[in-house]
Design an enzyme around this catalytic site. Structure first.
Site, PDB file in Angstrom:
ATOM      1  N   HIS A 238       0.842  -1.205   0.000  1.00 40.29           N
ATOM      2  CA  HIS A 238       0.000   0.000   0.000  1.00 40.29           C
ATOM      3  C   HIS A 238       0.877   1.255   0.000  1.00 40.29           C
ATOM      4  O   HIS A 238       0.478   2.301  -0.513  1.00 40.29           O
ATOM      5  CB  HIS A 238      -0.895   0.053   1.249  1.00 40.29           C
ATOM      6  CG  HIS A 238      -1.966  -0.994   1.284  1.00 40.29           C
ATOM      7  ND1 HIS A 238      -1.720  -2.281   1.660  1.00 40.29           N
ATOM      8  CD2 HIS A 238      -3.286  -0.921   0.992  1.00 40.29           C
ATOM      9  CE1 HIS A 238      -2.839  -2.973   1.607  1.00 40.29           C
ATOM     10  NE2 HIS A 238      -3.808  -2.173   1.204  1.00 40.29           N
ATOM     11  N   ASP A 308      -5.016  -6.565  -7.345  1.00 41.73           N
ATOM     12  CA  ASP A 308      -5.165  -5.888  -6.058  1.00 41.73           C
ATOM     13  C   ASP A 308      -5.439  -4.420  -6.391  1.00 41.73           C
ATOM     14  O   ASP A 308      -5.429  -4.010  -7.557  1.00 41.73           O
ATOM     15  CB  ASP A 308      -3.895  -6.050  -5.217  1.00 41.73           C
ATOM     16  CG  ASP A 308      -4.170  -5.932  -3.720  1.00 41.73           C
ATOM     17  OD1 ASP A 308      -5.227  -5.392  -3.341  1.00 41.73           O
ATOM     18  OD2 ASP A 308      -3.316  -6.385  -2.934  1.00 41.73           O
TER      19      ASP A 308
END
Length: 386
Positions: A238, A308
């Protein structure tokens, strides 16, 4: 008085017959109109997008309504916490509210296509738990706690409870279970927050199989993650580039290989992991050698592949928006996921749709490549119960 009453009953009867006839006419005519849209490039591109949005109710989620109606958005993902605004107000406040929201989105989708909307969520349990007790949902333990407990009945109980809660709320897709092996207990995004069942492949396979089976029995499609294995990483994708070149090992493929062999009715989510042994240029999600090479060819996986979140810094720090879309599609990803939560863009779907369409019309991406993904997505959607 009796005459008036009889006249009233006759009038109501005619109204009901007329309404019934209209309903039949509508239901017979509408599918033809919906089916005709499926052949269009615009429709197929929209089906390749999964996007998050803001709004607790349909009337407050104007962007997603537009995206379904105009851009044929095929999938949505719900969150309880708005990361950009740092508030617990996004899509989830209670079981009845979530059910009403998803029913509303279903209604809008039904008027535009014969294919169902994929309604997804990250409901792993433990730290990654969008349906929290504070909103009126049951307690869901972490994967690690179930793996450590090593009790088939306990896993089955919570797997069934998870699936039941998702089904009753109106979901048909869960981005779970996690198949990552706990190779690094200090891994900030897997091991440290108890998202892995175990470092033992057999334990992961056993527990994940139970979750997949219980979900399927209740009409919930499982998207296993994070291929080809995030368990050995030292940092969080992230937040930036996540290089596993020195830490990743072949053992991390075992749960994916075994569950693909055992259960073909699952989808797989890729990870934004860089490994120079797989690809010297691109992270897994954007790598043809990983997605089309290892997952499609080596493992013979024929179902839907999800990326993702494509707003994670592991890809956004290196590649622009359009380049990320292009590389993911060419790598072999079928559904491009944008949580639209780390950073919110109300026009994300129009931008992505226009960019992909331009790639196709200019010849950069072939229509055949879009058709390949669309056929897999349509096949998945036709198996859904709700």
């Amino acid at each position: 008085m009796t005459f008036l009453l009889r006249s009233y009953k006759v009038f109501v009867t005619f109204l009901l017959i007329g309404f019934h006839f209209s309903s039949i006419t509508f239901s017979q005519a509408k599918p033809e109109k919906r089916i005709s849209k499926i052949d269009s490039l615009d429709f197929k591109i929209g089906q390749m997008l999964c996007v998050g949005f803001r709004g607790m109710y349909v009337d407050s989620a104007k962007e997603v309504i537009r995206d379904i109606q105009t851009y044929h958005l095929g999938s949505v993902i719900l969150f309880d916490y708005d990361v950009e605004r740092k508030i617990s107000y996004r899509n989830i406040s209670s079981p009845s509210q979530v059910k009403a929201l998803l029913r509303g989105l279903d209604s809008i989708t039904f008027l535009n296509t014969s294919l169902r909307l994929l309604k997804g969520i990250d409901q792993e349990g433990g730290k990654v738990n969008r349906l929290k007790m504070k909103y009126g949902f049951p307690f869901f333990p972490s994967a690690a706690s179930l793996g450590n407990l090593s009790n088939r009945d306990s896993t089955k109980h919570y797997a069934a409870l998870t699936a039941k809660s998702l089904m009753e709320s109106g979901f048909n897709l869960n981005f779970a279970p996690v198949l990552d092996l706990n190779q690094n207990p200090d891994n900030p995004v897997i091991g440290k927050i108890e998202r892995s069942f175990s470092g033992n492949p057999d334990t992961v396979i056993l527990n994940a199989s139970i979750f997949i089976d219980e979900a399927a029995q209740r009409g919930i499609h499982s998207v296993v993650k994070h291929f080809p294995g995030h368990g050995s990483s030292r940092n969080d994708s992230h937040l930036g580039v996540t290089d596993v070149s020195e830490t990743w090992s072949d053992i991390e493929l075992i749960p994916f290989a075994k569950l693909i062999e055992k259960n073909g009715s699952i989808s797989v989510m890729t990870a934004h992991l860089f490994n120079r042994n797989w690809d010297t240029l691109y992270p897994a999600t954007l790598s043809q050698s990983v997605v089309s090479g290892i997952l499609r060819k080596k493992m013979n996986f024929k179902e839907v592949i999800f990326s993702d979140d494509l707003q994670m810094k592991a890809v956004t720090d290196q590649f622009g928006f359009e380049q990320t879309l292009y590389l993911a599609i060419e790598a072999g990803v079928d559904i491009l996921v944008f949580g639209n939560n780390l950073v919110y863009d109300s026009n994300l779907v129009p931008k992505a749709h226009a960019a992909i369409k331009n790639m196709v019309t200019s010849g950069k991406v072939s229509k055949k490549r879009i058709d390949e993904s669309f056929q897999r997505i349509a096949r998945l959607k036709r198996t859904l119960k709700h």
